[in-house]
Design a protein around this motif. Structure first.
Motif, PDB file in Angstrom:
ATOM      1  N   GLU A  62       0.824  -1.204   0.000  1.00 26.49           N
ATOM      2  CA  GLU A  62       0.000   0.000   0.000  1.00 26.49           C
ATOM      3  C   GLU A  62       0.856   1.252   0.000  1.00 26.49           C
ATOM      4  N   VAL A  63       1.912   1.203   0.792  1.00 26.67           N
ATOM      5  CA  VAL A  63       2.826   2.333   0.818  1.00 26.67           C
ATOM      6  C   VAL A  63       3.424   2.538  -0.567  1.00 26.67           C
ATOM      7  N   ALA A  64       3.840   1.429  -1.191  1.00 21.36           N
ATOM      8  CA  ALA A  64       4.452   1.488  -2.517  1.00 21.36           C
ATOM      9  C   ALA A  64       3.498   2.139  -3.514  1.00 21.36           C
ATOM     10  N   GLN A  65       2.270   1.682  -3.484  1.00 21.70           N
ATOM     11  CA  GLN A  65       1.272   2.210  -4.400  1.00 21.70           C
ATOM     12  C   GLN A  65       1.067   3.707  -4.154  1.00 21.70           C
ATOM     13  N   HIS A  66       0.923   4.064  -2.895  1.00 21.68           N
ATOM     14  CA  HIS A  66       0.692   5.455  -2.519  1.00 21.68           C
ATOM     15  C   HIS A  66       1.837   6.346  -2.990  1.00 21.68           C
ATOM     16  N   ALA A  67       3.048   5.799  -2.962  1.00 22.80           N
ATOM     17  CA  ALA A  67       4.211   6.600  -3.331  1.00 22.80           C
ATOM     18  C   ALA A  67       4.537   6.441  -4.820  1.00 22.80           C
ATOM     19  N   GLY A  68       3.811   5.544  -5.478  1.00 30.51           N
ATOM     20  CA  GLY A  68       4.061   5.343  -6.901  1.00 30.51           C
ATOM     21  C   GLY A  68       5.379   4.650  -7.216  1.00 30.51           C
ATOM     22  N   VAL A  69       5.771   3.734  -6.347  1.00 30.39           N
ATOM     23  CA  VAL A  69       6.995   2.959  -6.605  1.00 30.39           C
ATOM     24  C   VAL A  69       6.699   1.485  -6.365  1.00 30.39           C
ATOM     25  N   SER A  70       7.678   0.645  -6.551  1.00 30.25           N
ATOM     26  CA  SER A  70       7.452  -0.779  -6.316  1.00 30.25           C
ATOM     27  C   SER A  70       7.722  -1.120  -4.852  1.00 30.25           C
ATOM     28  N   ALA A  71       7.211  -2.266  -4.465  1.00 27.32           N
ATOM     29  CA  ALA A  71       7.364  -2.697  -3.081  1.00 27.32           C
ATOM     30  C   ALA A  71       8.826  -2.805  -2.692  1.00 27.32           C
ATOM     31  N   SER A  72       9.611  -3.341  -3.589  1.00 26.93           N
ATOM     32  CA  SER A  72      11.022  -3.543  -3.225  1.00 26.93           C
ATOM     33  C   SER A  72      11.706  -2.211  -2.959  1.00 26.93           C
ATOM     34  N   THR A  73      11.328  -1.208  -3.702  1.00 25.32           N
ATOM     35  CA  THR A  73      11.924   0.104  -3.473  1.00 25.32           C
ATOM     36  C   THR A  73      11.644   0.587  -2.054  1.00 25.32           C
ATOM     37  N   VAL A  74      10.403   0.420  -1.637  1.00 29.34           N
ATOM     38  CA  VAL A  74      10.064   0.822  -0.274  1.00 29.34           C
ATOM     39  C   VAL A  74      10.917   0.045   0.724  1.00 29.34           C
ATOM     40  N   SER A  75      11.038  -1.234   0.481  1.00 28.72           N
ATOM     41  CA  SER A  75      11.848  -2.061   1.365  1.00 28.72           C
ATOM     42  C   SER A  75      13.274  -1.524   1.444  1.00 28.72           C
ATOM     43  N   TYR A  76      13.822  -1.145   0.316  1.00 26.99           N
ATOM     44  CA  TYR A  76      15.198  -0.647   0.308  1.00 26.99           C
ATOM     45  C   TYR A  76      15.311   0.714   0.980  1.00 26.99           C
ATOM     46  N   VAL A  77      14.278   1.494   0.861  1.00 26.46           N
ATOM     47  CA  VAL A  77      14.282   2.763   1.591  1.00 26.46           C
ATOM     48  C   VAL A  77      14.384   2.467   3.084  1.00 26.46           C
ATOM     49  N   LEU A  78      13.600   1.485   3.504  1.00 23.67           N
ATOM     50  CA  LEU A  78      13.556   1.155   4.926  1.00 23.67           C
ATOM     51  C   LEU A  78      14.881   0.573   5.427  1.00 23.67           C
ATOM     52  N   SER A  79      15.470  -0.288   4.629  1.00 21.89           N
ATOM     53  CA  SER A  79      16.664  -0.982   5.115  1.00 21.89           C
ATOM     54  C   SER A  79      17.956  -0.260   4.742  1.00 21.89           C
ATOM     55  N   GLY A  80      17.878   0.587   3.735  1.00 22.53           N
ATOM     56  CA  GLY A  80      19.089   1.284   3.299  1.00 22.53           C
ATOM     57  C   GLY A  80      20.121   0.370   2.660  1.00 22.53           C
ATOM     58  N   LYS A  81      19.684  -0.779   2.176  1.00 25.48           N
ATOM     59  CA  LYS A  81      20.645  -1.734   1.638  1.00 25.48           C
ATOM     60  C   LYS A  81      20.980  -1.490   0.167  1.00 25.48           C
ATOM     61  N   ARG A  82      20.245  -0.609  -0.468  1.00 25.04           N
ATOM     62  CA  ARG A  82      20.628  -0.184  -1.821  1.00 25.04           C
ATOM     63  C   ARG A  82      20.410   1.317  -1.888  1.00 25.04           C
ATOM     64  N   SER A  83      21.129   1.919  -2.777  1.00 22.37           N
ATOM     65  CA  SER A  83      20.995   3.378  -2.841  1.00 22.37           C
ATOM     66  C   SER A  83      19.680   3.758  -3.512  1.00 22.37           C
ATOM     67  N   ILE A  84      19.115   4.826  -3.018  1.00 22.07           N
ATOM     68  CA  ILE A  84      17.808   5.310  -3.459  1.00 22.07           C
ATOM     69  C   ILE A  84      17.966   6.803  -3.742  1.00 22.07           C
ATOM     70  N   SER A  85      17.336   7.260  -4.781  1.00 27.57           N
ATOM     71  CA  SER A  85      17.466   8.686  -5.084  1.00 27.57           C
ATOM     72  C   SER A  85      16.760   9.530  -4.017  1.00 27.57           C
ATOM     73  N   MET A  86      17.319  10.658  -3.771  1.00 26.57           N
ATOM     74  CA  MET A  86      16.767  11.614  -2.815  1.00 26.57           C
ATOM     75  C   MET A  86      15.256  11.754  -2.992  1.00 26.57           C
ATOM     76  N   ASN A  87      14.893  11.987  -4.220  1.00 27.40           N
ATOM     77  CA  ASN A  87      13.505  12.224  -4.573  1.00 27.40           C
ATOM     78  C   ASN A  87      12.590  11.071  -4.142  1.00 27.40           C
ATOM     79  N   THR A  88      12.935   9.893  -4.587  1.00 35.22           N
ATOM     80  CA  THR A  88      12.125   8.720  -4.261  1.00 35.22           C
ATOM     81  C   THR A  88      12.062   8.502  -2.751  1.00 35.22           C
ATOM     82  N   ARG A  89      13.202   8.592  -2.132  1.00 35.32           N
ATOM     83  CA  ARG A  89      13.272   8.375  -0.693  1.00 35.32           C
ATOM     84  C   ARG A  89      12.285   9.282   0.027  1.00 35.32           C
ATOM     85  N   GLN A  90      12.285  10.527  -0.338  1.00 38.73           N
ATOM     86  CA  GLN A  90      11.394  11.465   0.351  1.00 38.73           C
ATOM     87  C   GLN A  90       9.934  11.132   0.110  1.00 38.73           C
ATOM     88  N   ARG A  91       9.606  10.820  -1.154  1.00 39.72           N
ATOM     89  CA  ARG A  91       8.205  10.477  -1.441  1.00 39.72           C
ATOM     90  C   ARG A  91       7.778   9.279  -0.601  1.00 39.72           C
TER      91      ARG A  91
END
Lengths: 349, 349
Positions: free
Chosen positions: B6-35
């Motif tokens: 649901e978070v992924a959908q709300h932010a317009g990204v994929s689930a894995s991206t949200v997971s990576y934002v949370l864990s910090g295990k892959r780099s995420i663009s500033m923009n996406t991270r904030q959204r």
DNA sequence: TACGGTTGTCGAAGCGCTTCGACGCAAAGG
DNA sequence: CCTTTGCGTCGAAGCGCTTCGACAACCGTA
């Protein structure tokens, strides 16, 4: 790590069958059950908690929030905690220990993450910040972010407004009344109350105030003059407090103490001043049984039923989780045990 | 309940991206991270603990086994427990509270089910049943059913054999030596040790014996006569013990007390017998700071560093879980604080 | 003999998350 | 200009369990 599937294979059945053996939610033939149980034992299988929680949305964990500060009643807290842990285990639950530190966020976090199925809160304040998050049906419909409706919870202690909440506590009002009545019956006319540290009152932890309430109304009914003084506890603070009390009310012959760490200093001071217990003055304590028995004079006291409170809390919570029980306030009736520290008031000079 | 999807959908990204934002295990663009972070906040999302544990095989939970019996040192246990809980939270862990009740089975259950990533054991006995389950590399290769190899653990307390184990404790041997040396320096020649309840010694909880060891060797070195008597604690037991001591060694002028519930009774009894502290007799206690400060005489004492022990235990355990740390025994150096209960020995009659 | 009703077992679909490999894209290098 | 590199993102495959519907086998009954 052994999995369900491995057990199933070992026993020559399907995974779901093993699951049903474990949960008992469907009938299983004697034969199969035994084979499966044998395999479980042989392989040393333990179901994975995470997987179980995920699939069933039940973690079988109860969260216990204990106060961070330990300025009072540490042994009582400990006894409650142990009783909670023991009782919980007996019902198949484990206990997660949370300190008050995180405050309401802890409630949100635990509830939101499904870490625990329910929670028990100790040391609730009269207007506790955490209560709105726990209150049941009464909540307005608008979805508040981060606040799952109706997290099952039981409080140990009594807040100002108990609507929609389940609470367990000693009936401190009755406790106060009981203490003063006991002294009144023995003929004491001037009674001093040595209370908790001022900080405890300022924090509005209900129990101290409720005790005082009970003491006051009991005093009114039995015509006893009451003097209440908070006390930090420890020898020096107690000495100061006692001096003030005897200065203000020289005829004081009865003491009610609700502060573990003031008990022994009080007895020492009285002894030192040549006031014999119970011949000259009587002392009634509100404290755990152990303290009363171990004191230098075996104390007449109202026990704080820590174990019982912990047990009740868990049992009510488990009942709630099973949908067997609604909101309810349980006040345990106080019991006064007469020991060696109270006796008839000395005849007036 | 809000999910990752649901978070992924709300932010317009994929689930894995949200997971990576949370864990910090892959780099995420500033923009996406904030959204994503904004969506998380807006929806009040909390990751589901069970799902997380299942997928990552890490529960982020530390188990703390406390002793069931509370015949000693309750405030110390509580302080340790709170320190453990607080420190654990600071490292992103929660704490599961286990009582000793289940014994070794608790270890098996928790380890086997992946409920906790590691455990901290308090009140370890010299030959504790639970130790074989925890010992690291030394284990024979044969798979023992139900015993996962190498459950990360830290002990608070010291067993007889510490090989393959990580332990934290106060150096009780040094503590004992320190106490007796202090008294020796002040000129005391006859020192009595008031110990824990006999049950504590029978249970072979190492710390009591180690203290005694230290006391004895300290006494030997400084030419002090030592008399050790266990004591149940409480006024009556203390009275009996004191009478026996003074009967046996009338010249005793120094006391070392390692039993919280004997401290205050001892002081009261000495006062009663007209033995002034510290003029006639000196008292050194091994107890939490708070007890020493609150006693009717401010006590010269060696503090039991409960908080520190809890903190160390967690930090070592976390280090172990991160693979940063091996087995190790940490003995905290005792510190003796001189207060009002010890002074020069009276000159001999 | 055929029928509905039990009883005991199985297969498959998730639960919500992490993580791996893949892929598109821009910047850097030849 | 095309290739290489690295960054940021996505899709999909599980993690180990519960649970639902299906179904075979058996019972007793019609």
């Amino acid at each position: 790590m052994v999995t369900l599937a491995e057990v199933a294979q070992h026993a020559g059945v399907s995974a779901s069958t093993v699951s049903y053996v474990l949960s008992g939610k469907r009938s299983i033939s004697m034969n199969t059950r035994q084979r499966v149980e044998e395999s479980i034992r042989e392989l040393g299988y333990h179901p994975n908690a995470g997987a179980r929680a995920l699939a069933s949305s039940r973690s079988n964990i109860i969260a216990l929030m204990i106060p961070l500060r330990t300025d009072m009643y540490v042994p009582v807290m400990m006894e409650i905690a142990i009783a909670v842990a023991t009782t919980a285990r007996a019902h198949g639950y484990d206990v997660l220990l949370l300190t008050g530190e995180e405050g309401p966020d802890a409630v949100r976090r635990v509830a939101g993450s499904g870490l625990a199925d329910g929670m028990i809160l100790m040391d609730v304040e009269l207007e506790d910040e955490r209560l709105p998050l726990l209150r049941g049906g009464a909540a307005p419909d608008g979805a508040r972010p981060g606040v799952p409706a109706d997290q099952p919870a039981v409080l140990i202690g009594l807040p100002a407004d108990t609507s929609g909440l389940t609470c367990v506590d000693l009936d401190f009002r009755a406790t106060g009344a009981l203490c003063v009545e006991h002294l009144a019956k023995l003929g004491h006319r001037d009674v001093a109350v040595i209370g908790e540290a001022p900080a405890v009152y300022e924090r509005h932890t209900g129990f101290a105030e409720r005790t005082l309430d009970g003491l006051r109304s009991g005093a009114r009914e039995s015509g006893v003059r009451l003097l209440h003084r908070p006390c930090e506890g420890g020898y020096d603070a107690m000495a100061l407090t006692l001096a003030r009390i005897l200065d203000e009310r020289p005829d004081t012959t009865g003491f009610v103490v609700q502060n573990e760490s003031a008990v022994e200093p009080l007895l020492a001071l009285l002894r030192q001043q040549g006031r014999a217990v119970p011949e000259d003055v009587s002392v009634v304590a509100v404290c755990p049984e152990q303290v009363a028995v171990q004191a230098s004079v075996r104390l007449t006291s109202v026990a704080i039923p820590a174990q019982e409170m912990g047990r009740y809390a868990v049992e009510h919570l488990v009942a709630k989780l099973d949908g067997r029980d609604g909101d309810e306030v349980v006040l345990l009736a106080p019991e006064l045990t007469v020991r060696a520290s109270s006796g008839p008031a000395p005849s007036r000079a």
